[in-house]
Design an enzyme around this catalytic site. Sequence first.
Site, mmCIF file in Angstrom:
data_model
loop_
_atom_site.group_PDB
_atom_site.id
_atom_site.type_symbol
_atom_site.label_atom_id
_atom_site.label_comp_id
_atom_site.label_asym_id
_atom_site.label_seq_id
_atom_site.Cartn_x
_atom_site.Cartn_y
_atom_site.Cartn_z
ATOM 1 N N GLY A 1 0.817 -1.193 0.000
ATOM 2 C CA GLY A 1 0.000 0.000 0.000
ATOM 3 C C GLY A 1 0.853 1.246 0.000
ATOM 4 O O GLY A 1 2.025 1.212 0.368
ATOM 5 N N LYS B 1 6.971 -0.864 6.758
ATOM 6 C CA LYS B 1 6.470 0.472 6.451
ATOM 7 C C LYS B 1 7.650 1.430 6.347
ATOM 8 O O LYS B 1 8.433 1.584 7.283
ATOM 9 C CB LYS B 1 5.520 0.928 7.545
ATOM 10 C CG LYS B 1 4.803 2.215 7.204
ATOM 11 C CD LYS B 1 3.694 2.458 8.194
ATOM 12 C CE LYS B 1 3.531 3.945 8.428
ATOM 13 N NZ LYS B 1 2.609 4.186 9.542
ATOM 14 N N ASP C 1 -5.376 8.149 14.960
ATOM 15 C CA ASP C 1 -5.748 8.049 13.555
ATOM 16 C C ASP C 1 -6.603 6.800 13.339
ATOM 17 O O ASP C 1 -6.311 5.957 12.495
ATOM 18 C CB ASP C 1 -4.504 8.022 12.675
ATOM 19 C CG ASP C 1 -4.839 8.368 11.224
ATOM 20 O OD1 ASP C 1 -5.978 8.827 10.970
ATOM 21 O OD2 ASP C 1 -3.968 8.163 10.355
#
Length: 784
Positions: free
Chosen positions: A459, A480, A577
């Site tokens: 992603g 990440k 978040d």
Amino acid sequence: MFLFSKSSNSSMALRRLQVTWCWFCVLFLRLTVTAAQTNTTVTVTAPTTASFNVIKGPNITKPGCQRQCGNVTIPYPFGIGLNSGCAIGEFFEVNCNTSFSPPKPFIRQYEVTEIDDNHIRFVSTVASSCYDQRGQILENDAFMGVNRTGPFSFSDLNTFTVIGCDDASLVTGYIKNFSSGCVSVCSRAEDVIAGYCSGAGCCQTSYIPRGFKGFFITLNSLQNHSDVFGFNPCSYAFLGERDKFTFRGAADFSDPTFIYRTLATVPVVLDWAIWKSNCSEAQKANDYACHPSSFCVDSDTGFGGYRCICAPGFEGNPYLSPGCQDVNECEDPNTNTCEKICTNTPGSYNCSCPVGYFGDGRKDGQGCIAKNKEFPVMKLSLGLGFGLLSLLMAITWLYFGIKKRKLKNLRKKFFHQNGGVLLKQQVSSNHGGIEPSKIFTAEELKKATNNYAKDRILGKGGYGTVYKGILPNKQIVAIKKSKIMDESQIEQFINEVIILTQVNHRNVVKLLGCCLEEEVPLLVYEYVSKGTLFHHIEHSGMSTWMSWENRLRIAAETAGALSYLHSAALKPIIHRDVKSANILLDDYYTARISDFGASRLVPLDKTQVTTLVQGTLGYLDPEYFCTSQLTEKSDVYSFGVVLAELITGKKPLCMERSKEERNLVTYLIMCMKENRLFQILDPRVLREGSLEQLQQVAELVKRCVSLNGADRPIMKEVAMELEGLRKFTARHPWTINNQQHRDEESIGLMANASESLDLYTVPLSPYSDLVPLSGQYSLESTDA
Ligand SMILES: *[C@@H]1O[C@H](CO)[C@@H](O)[C@H](O)[C@H]1NC(C)=O
Ligand SMILES: *[C@@H]1O[C@H](CO)[C@@H](O)[C@H](O)[C@H]1NC(C)=O
Ligand SMILES: *[C@@H]1O[C@H](CO)[C@@H](O)[C@H](O)[C@H]1NC(C)=O
Ligand SMILES: *[C@@H]1O[C@H](CO)[C@@H](O)[C@H](O)[C@H]1NC(C)=O
Ligand SMILES: *[C@@H]1O[C@H](CO)[C@@H](O)[C@H](O)[C@H]1NC(C)=O
Ligand SMILES: *[C@@H]1O[C@H](CO)[C@@H](O)[C@H](O)[C@H]1NC(C)=O
Ligand SMILES: *[C@@H]1O[C@H](CO)[C@@H](O)[C@H](O)[C@H]1NC(C)=O
Ligand SMILES: *[C@@H]1O[C@H](CO)[C@@H](O)[C@H](O)[C@H]1NC(C)=O
Ligand SMILES: *[C@@H]1O[C@H](CO)[C@@H](O)[C@H](O)[C@H]1NC(C)=O
């Protein structure tokens, strides 16, 4: 070769001479060769000394003249026959008396035995005396003389010898006067030793001067041999060539043939020369005897005269036309030192090597060395090749070495910059039983992601890129890679990393570790396979499993996890978040909260954290947005939005929708007010959920998204409420194995309820896996 030397002795001497010459030659050549090493042609130059020069070759005598008399060869300037013209002059005429057999050559009355380029040998004369018991019987003093104006004079090769045991003898030379003599005595025959002429039975003068023209020998007895008569009645004295006589001891005393034997074996040697002139004078005169390729040597006898000697490298008779002839040294391998090719030159020879060889071509020099034509080229090219190769290798090595070093240094720098030391410290100081967060190396992660290959991207977003990685132990991870890293937040980041790696909740995506060696820290998460909740909501029409029950379960799981984070012991963690895109679904469609990139730990003494507003539009708590006061309630708000998404299947914010519908929660609340909730709820939810449930959830959403944070329930309450709702509706347990089972088939399976809660073997007690957050990683500096 000495033509005239017949005896082995003289040839031995010659050999010795030749050897000496050879050494000289070699020495000379060495010098020449050293001086001109590169020259393949070497000229052999003979020394100027001509002592060994010999008259040899076919033209020894004048043409038409007899060559030999008996066994004796007569070379020109001597010649056989008186007035025959075969000799150069009167004194050189040889009378060959053929009445002897073999014929004997004579010059005047003296018999010639040998003539060479320097000497002439005559039969000598022997003085002898014999005694009887009472005294002298016979006395014979000896005389020998050559014409005092002639070209001959006695050589110093002679010696004077006296044989006897009671004798004194004298030799007197004349013109150039000299006298010499010796005494020989003995009392017993036994005292006489053969081979020794040292005064006992035999005596010899050690030296006779050269240059006299005649001599007398006077032989005298001391006591008339009266004492020695018994064994030595006779005595003898003679002048003769030194090396030719051999004393045989007492045997000679009684040998009646002694005189004969001595005359036959011991000649007297005379020097000869072309008479009555010297070189410089003769060259001026027209009777110069030396022909081309020869040179002139003045006689050293003291009477004048000269001799001719062939030039080096020439041989023959220098007194005869056409003179000395060049010696072809190449014909005889013994006279040249060439290894391969010998080229004769006048007076010398050149050694050379055939094509394909180099060197001086001399056996005593370099010789001929085969030059492999390819060898130097090959060697050169090989050398060059190797040189270049090694240079290239060195450069490459250096390049990569420097690069690697640079990279290493950079990584080290980044590691420090990214708070690696701090992390390490904290990790090492954490001696609790919990698996510490792992610090991955850049290399490890590079390998794991196949150098961050495009096909590994899971992603992409504003935060950075997530890659799928496979660790060496086959574990699949999500890596990440953030875009930027604020240096000032490093410490905070590190603390978060530590805490998050220790968050061990089954509904939280576990942070496995990080890598600080890149400019931007890399975070390594466990891999969650089924994507985001956001994605599933968007495609809920196609997801058979997106039943009301499952939605409720996910909501409850998420709430539970958030509640756990918020209430986690000493340091609550605010996710900041929370959104459907940050809720991942694993193989079992269990909710997993992820992306704590923006998470903040709330210090104990404060319930609020002032921070830059961070979050996603649509999920963002308006209160937090306005005041920048971050509390756990901000997560509650966001969760409310997610809950709204879950029941409506709509995006929280959609610009394509009408103005009133644009914001999902506002629209939902409006619908609730207007009692037309059914309009906004997902059809499937509407179909599967009971009205009370749906109303309760909608009510929960409403409360969660209250503008005033204080009005919102805490996460624990939310979680408990959702759990309650779930229990209530758990008549449709959904499992992965019976996902085809639709709501219509299963009713009243309450017994399975607990099972459905415990789908996974992970213990479910909300806080059983609570991390004992201790002061070990206290955040005293956080938000300071
Ligand atoms: C050898 O030396 C002579 C005289 O020094 C010279 O003339 C000649 O060219 C040389 N030859 C070679 C092959 O160097
Ligand atoms: C020998 O003498 C003859 C006549 O003088 C001459 O033609 C010939 O070349 C000479 N040979 C040598 C080897 O000197
Ligand atoms: C002389 O020559 C004869 C034959 O011609 C030979 O038998 C004899 O040995 C020779 N003598 C010497 C001293 O050479
Ligand atoms: C040769 O020698 C013999 C004996 O000595 C002598 O009688 C004769 O005259 C000589 N002949 C010549 C030509 O000299
Ligand atoms: C020596 O030689 C000279 C000149 O040829 C001659 O006149 C003289 O008679 C000779 N003397 C003797 C003793 O042979
Ligand atoms: C040599 O001796 C003789 C006779 O004894 C004499 O006449 C003569 O002068 C001497 N010559 C020299 C050079 O001494
Ligand atoms: C030797 O003999 C001679 C003559 O026969 C005599 O005069 C002389 O005295 C003798 N000498 C001795 C030492 O006997
Ligand atoms: C050669 O002889 C002449 C006259 O006899 C004399 O003047 C000259 O010095 C001699 N030369 C040599 C080198 O002996
Ligand atoms: C022999 O060598 C000399 C000197 O190097 C040279 O001048 C001459 O030409 C050579 N002769 C031959 C036949 O090669």
